[in-house]
Design a protein around this motif. Structure first.
Motif, PDB file in Angstrom:
ATOM      1  N   ALA A   9       6.734  11.478   2.976  1.00 41.73           N
ATOM      2  CA  ALA A   9       5.678  10.904   2.142  1.00 41.73           C
ATOM      3  C   ALA A   9       5.655  11.573   0.774  1.00 41.73           C
ATOM      4  CB  ALA A   9       4.325  11.041   2.837  1.00 41.73           C
ATOM      5  N   ALA A  10       5.854  12.894   0.741  1.00 41.17           N
ATOM      6  CA  ALA A  10       5.866  13.591  -0.549  1.00 41.17           C
ATOM      7  C   ALA A  10       7.005  13.060  -1.410  1.00 41.17           C
ATOM      8  CB  ALA A  10       6.000  15.097  -0.338  1.00 41.17           C
ATOM      9  N   TYR A  37      -2.553   5.697   9.954  1.00 41.62           N
ATOM     10  CA  TYR A  37      -3.082   6.704   9.027  1.00 41.62           C
ATOM     11  C   TYR A  37      -1.892   7.448   8.452  1.00 41.62           C
ATOM     12  CZ  TYR A  37      -6.118  10.466   7.329  1.00 41.62           C
ATOM     13  OH  TYR A  37      -6.803  11.358   6.543  1.00 41.62           O
ATOM     14  N   GLY A  38      -1.795   7.442   7.113  1.00 44.64           N
ATOM     15  CA  GLY A  38      -0.643   8.087   6.504  1.00 44.64           C
ATOM     16  C   GLY A  38       0.622   7.524   7.131  1.00 44.64           C
ATOM     17  N   MET A  39       1.554   8.398   7.473  1.00 45.19           N
ATOM     18  CA  MET A  39       2.777   7.949   8.131  1.00 45.19           C
ATOM     19  C   MET A  39       2.889   8.554   9.536  1.00 45.19           C
ATOM     20  SD  MET A  39       5.337   7.889   4.834  1.00 45.19           S
ATOM     21  CE  MET A  39       6.791   7.655   5.838  1.00 45.19           C
ATOM     22  N   GLN A  40       1.730   8.720  10.181  1.00 47.31           N
ATOM     23  CA  GLN A  40       1.729   9.391  11.482  1.00 47.31           C
ATOM     24  C   GLN A  40       2.441   8.591  12.563  1.00 47.31           C
ATOM     25  OE1 GLN A  40      -2.416  10.284  12.206  1.00 47.31           O
ATOM     26  NE2 GLN A  40      -2.253  12.267  11.172  1.00 47.31           N
ATOM     27  N   HIS A  66       5.468  14.370   6.521  1.00 47.88           N
ATOM     28  CA  HIS A  66       4.849  14.917   5.303  1.00 47.88           C
ATOM     29  C   HIS A  66       5.876  14.987   4.186  1.00 47.88           C
ATOM     30  CE1 HIS A  66       2.351  16.649   8.586  1.00 47.88           C
ATOM     31  NE2 HIS A  66       1.391  16.276   7.789  1.00 47.88           N
ATOM     32  N   GLU A  67       7.064  15.426   4.553  1.00 48.24           N
ATOM     33  CA  GLU A  67       8.104  15.553   3.523  1.00 48.24           C
ATOM     34  C   GLU A  67       8.556  14.172   3.055  1.00 48.24           C
ATOM     35  OE1 GLU A  67      10.977  18.534   4.368  1.00 48.24           O
ATOM     36  OE2 GLU A  67      12.294  17.893   2.735  1.00 48.24           O
ATOM     37  N   LEU A  83       7.640  19.040  -3.123  1.00 46.12           N
ATOM     38  CA  LEU A  83       8.933  19.606  -2.711  1.00 46.12           C
ATOM     39  C   LEU A  83       9.321  20.674  -3.721  1.00 46.12           C
ATOM     40  CD1 LEU A  83      11.074  16.560  -1.560  1.00 46.12           C
ATOM     41  CD2 LEU A  83      10.594  18.623  -0.250  1.00 46.12           C
ATOM     42  N   TYR A  95       0.986  17.945  -1.607  1.00 46.78           N
ATOM     43  CA  TYR A  95       2.284  18.411  -1.130  1.00 46.78           C
ATOM     44  C   TYR A  95       3.320  18.211  -2.221  1.00 46.78           C
ATOM     45  CZ  TYR A  95       1.455  19.301   3.824  1.00 46.78           C
ATOM     46  OH  TYR A  95       1.059  19.828   5.006  1.00 46.78           O
ATOM     47  N   GLU A 122     -10.987  13.003  -1.201  1.00 49.36           N
ATOM     48  CA  GLU A 122     -12.325  13.400  -1.613  1.00 49.36           C
ATOM     49  C   GLU A 122     -12.277  14.657  -2.485  1.00 49.36           C
ATOM     50  OE1 GLU A 122     -15.106  13.090   1.642  1.00 49.36           O
ATOM     51  OE2 GLU A 122     -14.561  10.979   1.841  1.00 49.36           O
ATOM     52  N   PHE A 182       2.847   2.288   2.832  1.00 49.34           N
ATOM     53  CA  PHE A 182       2.457   3.501   2.098  1.00 49.34           C
ATOM     54  C   PHE A 182       2.658   3.313   0.597  1.00 49.34           C
ATOM     55  CE2 PHE A 182       3.766   7.699   0.388  1.00 49.34           C
ATOM     56  CZ  PHE A 182       2.573   8.371   0.580  1.00 49.34           C
ATOM     57  N   LEU A 184      -2.186  13.642   2.131  1.00 48.90           N
ATOM     58  CA  LEU A 184      -2.223  12.287   2.679  1.00 48.90           C
ATOM     59  C   LEU A 184      -3.108  12.188   3.916  1.00 48.90           C
ATOM     60  CD1 LEU A 184      -1.145   9.395   2.629  1.00 48.90           C
ATOM     61  CD2 LEU A 184       0.867  10.218   3.860  1.00 48.90           C
ATOM     62  N   THR A 185      -2.925  13.094   4.843  1.00 43.49           N
ATOM     63  CA  THR A 185      -3.635  13.004   6.119  1.00 43.49           C
ATOM     64  C   THR A 185      -4.348  14.301   6.480  1.00 43.49           C
ATOM     65  OG1 THR A 185      -1.621  13.692   7.262  1.00 43.49           O
ATOM     66  CG2 THR A 185      -2.015  11.325   7.117  1.00 43.49           C
ATOM     67  N   LEU A 190       8.632  21.691   1.648  1.00 42.10           N
ATOM     68  CA  LEU A 190       7.341  21.152   1.237  1.00 42.10           C
ATOM     69  C   LEU A 190       6.345  22.290   1.106  1.00 42.10           C
ATOM     70  CD1 LEU A 190       6.853  18.163   0.808  1.00 42.10           C
ATOM     71  CD2 LEU A 190       5.726  18.095   3.019  1.00 42.10           C
ATOM     72  N   PRO A 240      -8.973  13.911   2.821  1.00 39.79           N
ATOM     73  CA  PRO A 240      -8.031  13.359   1.838  1.00 39.79           C
ATOM     74  C   PRO A 240      -8.732  12.368   0.910  1.00 39.79           C
ATOM     75  CG  PRO A 240      -7.030  13.382   4.007  1.00 39.79           C
ATOM     76  CD  PRO A 240      -8.466  13.785   4.199  1.00 39.79           C
ATOM     77  N   HIS A 286     -11.432   5.159  -0.425  1.00 39.83           N
ATOM     78  CA  HIS A 286     -11.875   6.276   0.414  1.00 39.83           C
ATOM     79  C   HIS A 286     -13.068   5.922   1.281  1.00 39.83           C
ATOM     80  CE1 HIS A 286      -8.794   8.434  -1.373  1.00 39.83           C
ATOM     81  NE2 HIS A 286      -9.301   8.361  -2.578  1.00 39.83           N
TER      82      HIS A 286
END
Lengths: 575, 575
Positions: free
Chosen positions: A183-184, A137-140, A180-181, B44, B42, B117, A542, B83-84, B53, B115, A398
């Motif tokens: 991925a952003a 999920y995401g980049m977790q 998060h950073e 920067l 998100y 939605e 991603f 994202l998550t 972020l 995310p 989604h």
């Protein structure tokens, strides 16, 4: 028990899945339920001495190792203890036969698990071997949510190789910027790249030079970042179960002065071969045997080096400690530097050595029903840097595909058929290509149930001149046969004849495509469900480097309500 | 239109809500639909020169200002582009009469927005004035998800004060650690506190000394962190709509050499009074009038200082620029340092000055049906540092109360009645108290519909010796009358007689409880729904400083399916 062992010992004759189903129909005397209760939380930890928020399971990263026996049912109750983030956990290498909703792939097989909620994964571990689990999920995964799964043989059955001790080695790369950073940055225009990792982790421990830490909390004497110590008794043989959860890096792992005999990969026995060091790509697992046969009065380095990308990260180090030397005594020598990072041929040759072990070979079907050629490229779409296959950059819908396909919610994703190949005649894989027609899509490859499918993964130059990266592709829900690897452009006439191994190909769930090279795999679409197939590099998936297969979804039983709750699955009746 | 204006001009007679309903029943000729399409992502950004972020709306923090007229319907389509992470947005000061599901309070009025939605908030802005919006989920407000709502009078109706120009001033405090890391620290044992903010932001711009930035990206010439410039024409009068979204700090705002006349707070006209500087607490809004009446050949500082906590943050600065001087010309003087940070009496006295404007007074009911006294304390529970009211530290349930109460899912939260008061006889508010019996609870205060409720907020010493903090309490779904403030322990016999203002109390939605003091408020439970009442300091609510009221939930219409999808709301039928 005989019914279960038969396909292992007699695999030349019995098709693999048939054998497995036979096995499942005869209850194993020893089959148990292994139940785990996990809570996923953010924790402040210092894996490489620098304090950073990690995503942990029960307070730890890597998370607990799941220990089970072949045939056991594993139940993992995952409580999402994050504050505002959802999660999902994939059991990488477990085929989820009969339980496609437990694959843990957000957007493909389930909605994400909301904060405060508990999702119960339940699946059978049907084959012995070394597997992994991680967030999907995401980049977790990059934030630390990963761990190992060890499945042992039933009581009374032995591996076809001998060892005294079994040890776990989990490899990873580590950044100080949050996921998060990262991925952003990947989504930004202009693209912001996190660059090479700050450190490499062996069993969750690395080392960063705190003098470069700026204002961050960094303590080089923090026990959390003391190097992992593998203590060995002279003369004994160790099975090391090595897995890579790397977000980006291709790794080379070496134990100074010690050979390694490769005996297993991705849950399949390998015809043993000896290496000085092991190349391992994200999503792969290997078992190697190491004999503590060197001068025992000193310790040795276990060294983790980056290959395939130009390294800008110090060698990751652990201590191979000969008992009774002090476990923290530094070896007197310099750590191994690994092979040349850009020696693609070295890595290709090691890949070619991996074949199924004699007596444990499952021969592939000799012909295929469908060949899908997937050109791997880097692209720019609407100003965004993306990865694509056949000029299509994958996006997750989604409403998870499993729900959408089972319930015929066809408006929730593209109904067009994604391309079977690329313009081979006109595409130069050795050139920087503009790929001006690349598009986003969430279309699905629909496979005829029980058909045999070949995939040709064709690598190419990225958007950087004279650069082609290694992509480790991972298939969910299946093992595949690795038919062959080769340099350059795949030749559909000659390469299958000259370079395919149809005799004793290894089965795997993850395989590398080497720079400017091709890799061919084959699998049987015999597992009803919807399955992701993607580059296991966290940022590459991603950025769109993946596809999805559907096969026999009409055979999937009633979906559990717990996987619903997002997209259009909201509107479905619940029971 | 007369029907709508009547309660404003004739408020001495017509009860407030009655007047509002009357207003609503007569369609306003000018009533419009104001539609916004937002995407939360998100980004920067460098609000104080250091790159970090942020959570932005359509790429900006603060987000877009909602501009509407009294009686308009505002529709905001919020697409969660994180994202998550989920999200939810609260429209702070909008009472949501008839639309309690649009209050945007995760866990109270809705499930979070997943995310990818889109959730559609739809509500009527029934009163003119200055309001705010912000995330009401985890600590996402602190990450930058906030903005302003300006509701003007209908065409042809004037404010009871004159000004030439209307300007927006949004105040905030800013940290460099992520909100995830802050929240993880608050939940840790031992407690990890983020300490004082690195900078103070005026309209999203602050200034951090990049020489202290370590390895972080920090550029003191980045235009994103150039000070906000408020350009004024000599002789003109400016209405400044000032709001505080502070996560922690109590603020004092001053424009060097210029008096401010306070004329509005939280959507209610204030009997004008003049201040040299304005104390403003998180969740409050004020309109002040400022005349550009000083020597026009130079610029002046607008200065934002921390009060109530010992400051460790540089003064936040903007430039009050007299046209045609260069907008970036630094004023030749030192910026105002604000009042003494620990001058509680100064702040209490300013609070006491705030009364309803003559001709716009809505007198409160002269008697009350119920008095709830809420002791505000810091506590330790199971090793965690928490805040509590009457020894109960609030936790949010996983099924939003509005859904749980409407659908009688009583197993989803505690059914016990939370305490109406504390042990007044034996509790010393001036001492560090161990509060050994504090517990967690998600119980709800259930109010008789249309009853009058008084709340006495009683402050106390925190767990630090000789320390009591300022807590700005915010009530959802209502305005309340501020009956009084006082120092020390509230005296239930004498204070109502001697210190309550039942003649012209201001109505507000957020009010401060000063250190070691009390604040008494009154409201009528006439808005069917479920409403949070909590300290507006982001970390304090996160650490349990809040309660929830239910009133007339049986009168709430059918809940929109879009608010469901978490906890036990999964199981409800959808339409």
């Amino acid at each position: 028990m005989e019914g279960c062992r038969a396909p292992l010992l007699n695999g030349w004759i019995t098709p693999f899945i048939m054998g497995f189903l036979l096995c499942m129909s005869i209850p194993l005397a020893s089959a148990k339920v292994r139940r785990y209760r996990w809570e996923v939380t953010y924790e402040l930890q210092s894996p490489d001495c620098l304090e950073k928020l990690v995503i942990a399971i029960n307070g730890r990263t890597p998370g607990p190792t799941i220990m089970a026996q072949q045939g056991d049912t594993v139940i993992v109750e995952v409580k999402n203890g994050l504050l505002t983030e959802n999660t999902a956990i994939h059991w990488h290498g477990i085929r989820q036969i009969g339980t496609p909703w437990s694959d843990g792939t957000e957007g493909v097989t389930q909605c994400p698990i909301l904060p405060g909620e508990t999702f119960v994964y339940k699946f059978v571990v049907d084959r012995p071997g070394t597997y992994i689990y991680h967030a999907h999920y995401g980049m977790q995964r990059s934030a630390g949510l990963y761990g190992s799964i060890h499945v042992s043989l039933p009581d009374g059955i032995s591996e076809p190789f001998a060892y005294d001790y079994d040890r776990n080695i989990v490899l990873n790369d580590w950044w100080h910027k949050t996921t998060h950073e990262q991925a952003a940055g990947l989504s930004s225009i202009p693209f912001v790249w996190v660059k090479e990792p700050q450190s490499l982790l062996i069993n969750g421990r690395g080392w960063f030079n705190c003098s470069q830490a700026g204002t961050a909390v960094c303590n080089s004497t923090n026990p959390q970042c003391s190097p992992f110590v593998l203590t060995v008794v002279p003369g004994k043989t160790y099975r090391l179960r090595i897995s890579s959860l790397a977000s980006l890096s291709a790794f080379n792992f070496e134990i100074e002065g010690h050979n390694m005999t490769v005996v297993e990969t991705d849950g399949h026995y390998v015809e043993p071969f000896v290496v000085k060091n092991l190349n391992i790509y994200s999503g792969e697992t290997y078992s190697v045997l190491v004999v503590a046969d060197q001068e025992p009065s000193r310790n040795y380095w276990a060294a983790l080096n980056v290959v395939s990308r130009k390294p800008d990260t110090p060698t990751g180090l652990a201590i191979f400690n000969y008992y009774p030397n002090h476990p923290r005594r530094r070896p007197p020598t310099a750590p191994p530097a690994g092979p040349l990072w850009n020696d693609t041929e070295y890595r290709l040759n090691q890949s070619l050595k991996i074949r199924a072990r004699r007596g444990y070979v499952y021969p592939p079907p000799t012909t295929t029903d469908r060949v899908i050629t997937l050109l791997n490229t880097q692209n720019r779409i609407d100003g965004h840097t993306r990865w694509a296959v056949n000029n299509i950059s994958f996006t997750l819908p989604h409403t998870p595909y499993l729900i959408a396909l089972k319930h015929k919610l066809h408006h929730t994703f593209s109904q067009s058929a994604p391309p079977e190949t690329y313009d081979r005649a006109n595409y130069d894989i050795f050139k920087q290509a503009a790929n001006p027609n690349a598009t986003y899509s969430d279309a699905v490859y629909r496979l005829k149930f029980n058909s045999t499918v070949d995939i040709i993964l064709q690598n190419a130059n990225s958007m950087v001149p004279n650069n082609s990266e290694t992509h480790p592709w991972h298939l969910h829900g299946h093992d595949f046969w690795v038919l062959g690897h080769g340099p350059g452009v795949f030749d559909p006439v000659n390469d299958p004849l000259r370079k395919y191994n149809l005799v004793d190909p290894i089965m795997k769930n993850t395989v590398a495509v080497h720079p400017y090279g091709w890799t061919a795999i084959r699998f049987v679409a015999d597992n009803p469900g919807v399955w992701a197939f993607h580059c296991h590099i966290e940022s590459h998936f991603f950025m769109g480097m993946g596809i999805v297969f559907e096969e026999g979804v009409e055979r999937v039983g009633r979906l559990p309500a717990a996987i619903m709750g997002c997209g259009d699955s909201h509107r479905l009746p619940r029971h």
